[in-house]
Design an enzyme around this catalytic site. Structure first.
Site, PDB file in Angstrom:
ATOM      1  N   GLU A 124       0.855  -1.185   0.000  1.00 27.87           N
ATOM      2  CA  GLU A 124       0.000   0.000   0.000  1.00 27.87           C
ATOM      3  C   GLU A 124       0.891   1.235   0.000  1.00 27.87           C
ATOM      4  O   GLU A 124       2.017   1.201   0.511  1.00 27.87           O
ATOM      5  CB  GLU A 124      -0.881  -0.024   1.272  1.00 27.87           C
ATOM      6  CG  GLU A 124      -1.768   1.199   1.414  1.00 27.87           C
ATOM      7  CD  GLU A 124      -2.867   1.040   2.472  1.00 27.87           C
ATOM      8  OE1 GLU A 124      -2.899  -0.004   3.156  1.00 27.87           O
ATOM      9  OE2 GLU A 124      -3.678   1.972   2.587  1.00 27.87           O
ATOM     10  N   ASN A 162      -6.665   1.451   2.705  1.00 27.46           N
ATOM     11  CA  ASN A 162      -7.373   2.710   2.928  1.00 27.46           C
ATOM     12  C   ASN A 162      -6.953   3.765   1.899  1.00 27.46           C
ATOM     13  O   ASN A 162      -7.747   4.623   1.513  1.00 27.46           O
ATOM     14  CB  ASN A 162      -7.095   3.223   4.340  1.00 27.46           C
ATOM     15  CG  ASN A 162      -7.621   2.268   5.408  1.00 27.46           C
ATOM     16  OD1 ASN A 162      -8.457   1.420   5.126  1.00 27.46           O
ATOM     17  ND2 ASN A 162      -7.128   2.397   6.625  1.00 27.46           N
ATOM     18  N   ASN A 173     -12.109  -0.906  -1.203  1.00 32.91           N
ATOM     19  CA  ASN A 173     -11.502  -1.481   0.012  1.00 32.91           C
ATOM     20  C   ASN A 173     -12.340  -1.141   1.227  1.00 32.91           C
ATOM     21  O   ASN A 173     -12.678   0.032   1.438  1.00 32.91           O
ATOM     22  CB  ASN A 173     -10.096  -0.886   0.198  1.00 32.91           C
ATOM     23  CG  ASN A 173      -9.441  -1.349   1.491  1.00 32.91           C
ATOM     24  OD1 ASN A 173      -9.106  -2.530   1.628  1.00 32.91           O
ATOM     25  ND2 ASN A 173      -9.266  -0.441   2.447  1.00 32.91           N
ATOM     26  N   GLU A 174     -12.672  -2.153   2.018  1.00 33.19           N
ATOM     27  CA  GLU A 174     -13.315  -1.983   3.334  1.00 33.19           C
ATOM     28  C   GLU A 174     -14.386  -0.889   3.308  1.00 33.19           C
ATOM     29  O   GLU A 174     -14.380   0.033   4.140  1.00 33.19           O
ATOM     30  CB  GLU A 174     -12.261  -1.663   4.402  1.00 33.19           C
ATOM     31  CG  GLU A 174     -11.304  -2.814   4.627  1.00 33.19           C
ATOM     32  CD  GLU A 174     -10.385  -2.635   5.839  1.00 33.19           C
ATOM     33  OE1 GLU A 174     -10.305  -1.532   6.404  1.00 33.19           O
ATOM     34  OE2 GLU A 174      -9.740  -3.640   6.214  1.00 33.19           O
ATOM     35  N   TYR A 213      -6.994  -8.910  11.465  1.00 31.97           N
ATOM     36  CA  TYR A 213      -5.701  -8.729  12.130  1.00 31.97           C
ATOM     37  C   TYR A 213      -5.881  -9.124  13.585  1.00 31.97           C
ATOM     38  O   TYR A 213      -6.972  -9.019  14.141  1.00 31.97           O
ATOM     39  CB  TYR A 213      -5.295  -7.248  12.099  1.00 31.97           C
ATOM     40  CG  TYR A 213      -5.024  -6.703  10.716  1.00 31.97           C
ATOM     41  CD1 TYR A 213      -3.775  -6.833  10.123  1.00 31.97           C
ATOM     42  CD2 TYR A 213      -6.019  -6.044  10.003  1.00 31.97           C
ATOM     43  CE1 TYR A 213      -3.518  -6.322   8.854  1.00 31.97           C
ATOM     44  CE2 TYR A 213      -5.778  -5.532   8.740  1.00 31.97           C
ATOM     45  CZ  TYR A 213      -4.524  -5.671   8.167  1.00 31.97           C
ATOM     46  OH  TYR A 213      -4.274  -5.161   6.910  1.00 31.97           O
ATOM     47  N   GLU A 257      -6.407  -9.284   3.405  1.00 30.44           N
ATOM     48  CA  GLU A 257      -5.587  -8.658   4.457  1.00 30.44           C
ATOM     49  C   GLU A 257      -5.655  -9.566   5.674  1.00 30.44           C
ATOM     50  O   GLU A 257      -6.744  -9.802   6.214  1.00 30.44           O
ATOM     51  CB  GLU A 257      -6.106  -7.258   4.826  1.00 30.44           C
ATOM     52  CG  GLU A 257      -5.830  -6.226   3.762  1.00 30.44           C
ATOM     53  CD  GLU A 257      -6.179  -4.804   4.197  1.00 30.44           C
ATOM     54  OE1 GLU A 257      -6.037  -4.485   5.402  1.00 30.44           O
ATOM     55  OE2 GLU A 257      -6.604  -4.019   3.329  1.00 30.44           O
ATOM     56  N   GLN A 287       1.398  -6.459   5.640  1.00 32.91           N
ATOM     57  CA  GLN A 287       1.724  -6.150   4.264  1.00 32.91           C
ATOM     58  C   GLN A 287       3.073  -6.794   3.941  1.00 32.91           C
ATOM     59  O   GLN A 287       3.448  -7.734   4.636  1.00 32.91           O
ATOM     60  CB  GLN A 287       1.736  -4.640   4.089  1.00 32.91           C
ATOM     61  CG  GLN A 287       0.336  -4.044   4.371  1.00 32.91           C
ATOM     62  CD  GLN A 287       0.160  -2.595   3.936  1.00 32.91           C
ATOM     63  OE1 GLN A 287       1.018  -2.005   3.303  1.00 32.91           O
ATOM     64  NE2 GLN A 287      -0.980  -2.001   4.283  1.00 32.91           N
TER      65      GLN A 287
HETATM   66  O1  AHR Z   1      -3.110  -2.811   6.198  1.00 29.41           O
HETATM   67  C1  AHR Z   1      -3.367  -1.621   6.867  1.00 29.41           C
HETATM   68  C2  AHR Z   1      -4.815  -1.161   6.723  1.00 29.41           C
HETATM   69  O2  AHR Z   1      -5.675  -2.055   7.372  1.00 29.41           O
HETATM   70  C3  AHR Z   1      -5.354  -1.114   5.316  1.00 29.41           C
HETATM   71  O3  AHR Z   1      -5.038   0.081   4.678  1.00 29.41           O
HETATM   72  C4  AHR Z   1      -6.827  -1.211   5.527  1.00 29.41           C
HETATM   73  O4  AHR Z   1      -7.494  -1.801   4.439  1.00 29.41           O
HETATM   74  C5  AHR Z   1      -6.967  -2.006   6.810  1.00 29.41           C
HETATM   75  O5  AHR Z   1      -7.848  -1.409   7.680  1.00 29.41           O
END
Ligand code: AHR
Length: 506
Positions: A27, A72, A172-173, A252, A301, A356
């Site tokens: 990113e 993001n 994205n999201e 995450y 992700e 990432q």
């Molecule tokens: O990977 C970091 C961020 O986590 C990304 O930009 C977003 O998609 C997620 O919230």
């Protein structure tokens, strides 16, 4: 000593592992691009500014696909800023991460870099502040052969051949309030549908065969903890089911979120249920249509996001140090468990991206002008990508469990992959923080087995790799490897708190 059993049969399989499960993510965030994969003037940089030391580590890591440019970031991105002569590209306020984006690196550079790294590009379009028209334009620029304004612009920018990017993320999201241009499920589902329509027109040859079919990933809910989780996924898919191939899921974890054992079990306790829940939603939408089409999952992700860094960061600077988590051995064990969950769900998870790749919550770290090194989490990923290519066997595993909150946590996490040459790899985490675990591995239909290699990561769970000590945490060879040929079952003892990769020659 506690004991466990694993029973599997040569012919009872879950599915083949899609190589795309070993993907990652770059990113425009912190030093992922600038100072990460791209650093003109670095001693190892080629004439395009691509760091060769980083590329060598990425190849060793075995990354197959890279998602770009966000995250993001993409929800405010104007893709046109990142093409054409570098000196004419505008610098802009980047609102997702409060940085200055110079746009020196853009889509063409990314695709060139992917070709050099020998991996597949996966591009995201902005469906936050922009919409279907711009998505269609970006697609035309990248994938249309020639003879239109945007395809000819790509050619004028030095890329005669179309980029032929297959994997496209539709935003994205988009249910996240933090997202620029966040949307309701109705708004987003409609925008995703219209974008897919404007991006791809079936390109048939004379015999009616589709010459190039892109694959679309629609945003699922951005997290299992979201109030929109589930409802969002269903409402979005109801609108664009016919046009999309994958639904995205993200998650995450952090050691801050749980006790040490529950933390290590995140793959089992959260990712597994999430995959099964979202799969059920995809299939329910298909069932309502009496459709045999299967929308698969793109887990685009996933990682440990420790969140240790001191804030605030330097706002509006170029490529500030952000999200530069330094991973421990415990984090590597957690990531190993997450990889096991992804592989054991290979019938429905067809794309996955470790988020990432470089510097930003990443397996690879760099210093600007200096070296690149492997974080602890590099090692389980590299092993899974190298030896997890093949067919996952359906296993019945029985072992000790420990109660934690509402979860019964299995101390053993395991996955068996049969390679195409017939050899079998067992990936296993012993989550027992105090004791080794004896495991009987009963591989039926494999008359003779030889434990040819066994690599282990264990030791002090707080240990990390740093620039000064880049190899402090790495796999070691277990002395029991390269043993005699034996009949199944084979008994092995997994060290306490360990990640294990056992290669059986059959
Ligand atoms: O990977 C970091 C961020 O986590 C990304 O930009 C977003 O998609 C997620 O919230």
């Amino acid at each position: 000593m506690a004991s466990a059993t694993i029973i599997a049969d040569r012919d009872f399989v879950i599915d083949r592992v899609s190589p795309r499960v070993f993907g990652s993510f770059i990113e425009h965030l912190g030093r992922a691009v600038y100072g990460g994969i791209y650093e003109p003037g670095h001693p190892t940089a080629d004439r395009n500014g691509f760091r060769q030391d980083v590329l060598a580590l990425i190849r060793e890591l075995g990354v197959t696909v890279v998602r770009y440019p966000g995250g993001n970031f993409v929800s405010g991105y104007r893709w046109e800023d990142g093409i054409g002569p570098s000196e004419k590209r505008p610098a802009r306020r980047e609102l997702a991460w409060m940085s200055t984006e110079t746009n020196e690196f853009g889509t063409d550079e990314f695709v060139d870099w992917c070709r050099l790294a020998q991996l597949e590009p996966m591009l995201a379009v902005n469906l936050g502040t922009r919409g279907p028209a711009e998505a269609g334009d970006m697609y035309e620029y990248c994938n249309h052969p020639a003879g239109t304004a945007l395809s000819d612009l790509r050619i004028a920018n030095g890329h005669r051949d179309p980029h032929n990017v297959r994997l496209w993320c539709l935003g994205n999201e988009m249910d996240g309030s933090w997202q620029m241009g966040a949307k309701t499920a109705q708004e987003y589902g409609r925008s995703a549908l219209e974008s897919a329509k404007l991006m791809y027109y079936p390109d048939m040859n004379r015999s009616g065969t589709d010459l190039f079919k892109p694959e679309f990933i629609v945003c699922g809910s951005s997290g299992r903890g979201m109030p929109t989780f589930g409802t969002w996924d269903e409402q979005v898919l109801e609108q664009c089911f016919d046009k999309v191939d994958y639904l995205s899921v993200h998650s995450y974890t952090s050691p801050r979120n749980a006790d040490p054992l529950s933390y290590l079990a995140f793959g089992d306790t959260t990712m597994g249920p999430l995959i099964r829940e979202v799969t059920a939603i995809c299939d329910a939408v298909a069932a309502k249509r009496k459709s045999s089409k299967r929308v698969h999952l793109s887990y685009d992700e996933w990682n440990v996001w420790r969140g240790d860094e001191a804030k605030p960061f330097a706002a509006w600077t170029k490529a500030p140090k952000m999200l530069e988590d330094v991973y421990t051995l415990a984090d590597a064990l957690c990531v190993g468990g997450m990889l096991i969950t992804l592989m054991n769900h290979c019938d429905r998870v067809k794309v996955a991206c470790l988020a990432q790749l470089v510097n930003v919550i990443a397996p690879i770290m760099t210093r600007n002008g200096g070296p690149a090194w492997r974080q602890t989490i590099f090692h389980p990923f590299a092993a899974a990508s190298r030896l997890g290519r093949g067919t996952v066997l359906r296993q019945v595993a029985n072992g000790p469990t420990v109660k934690s909150g509402s979860n019964d946590i299995n101390l053993l996490s395991s996955c068996l992959v049969r390679q195409d040459n017939g050899d079998v790899t067992l990936f296993a985490v012993n989550r027992d923080l105090e004791k080794p675990l004896s495991v009987d591995i009963d591989l039926r239909g494999f008359p003779k087995l030889r434990l040819a290699n066994w690599s282990v990561m264990d030791g002090d769970l707080a240990e990390k790799n740093t620039e000064a000590q880049p190899d402090r945490v790495k796999p070691r060879s277990h002395k029991a490897a390269a043993g005699e040929t034996q009949s199944s079952p084979v008994t092995v003892t997994l060290p306490k708190a360990s990640w294990n990769v056992l290669e059986f020659a059959v």
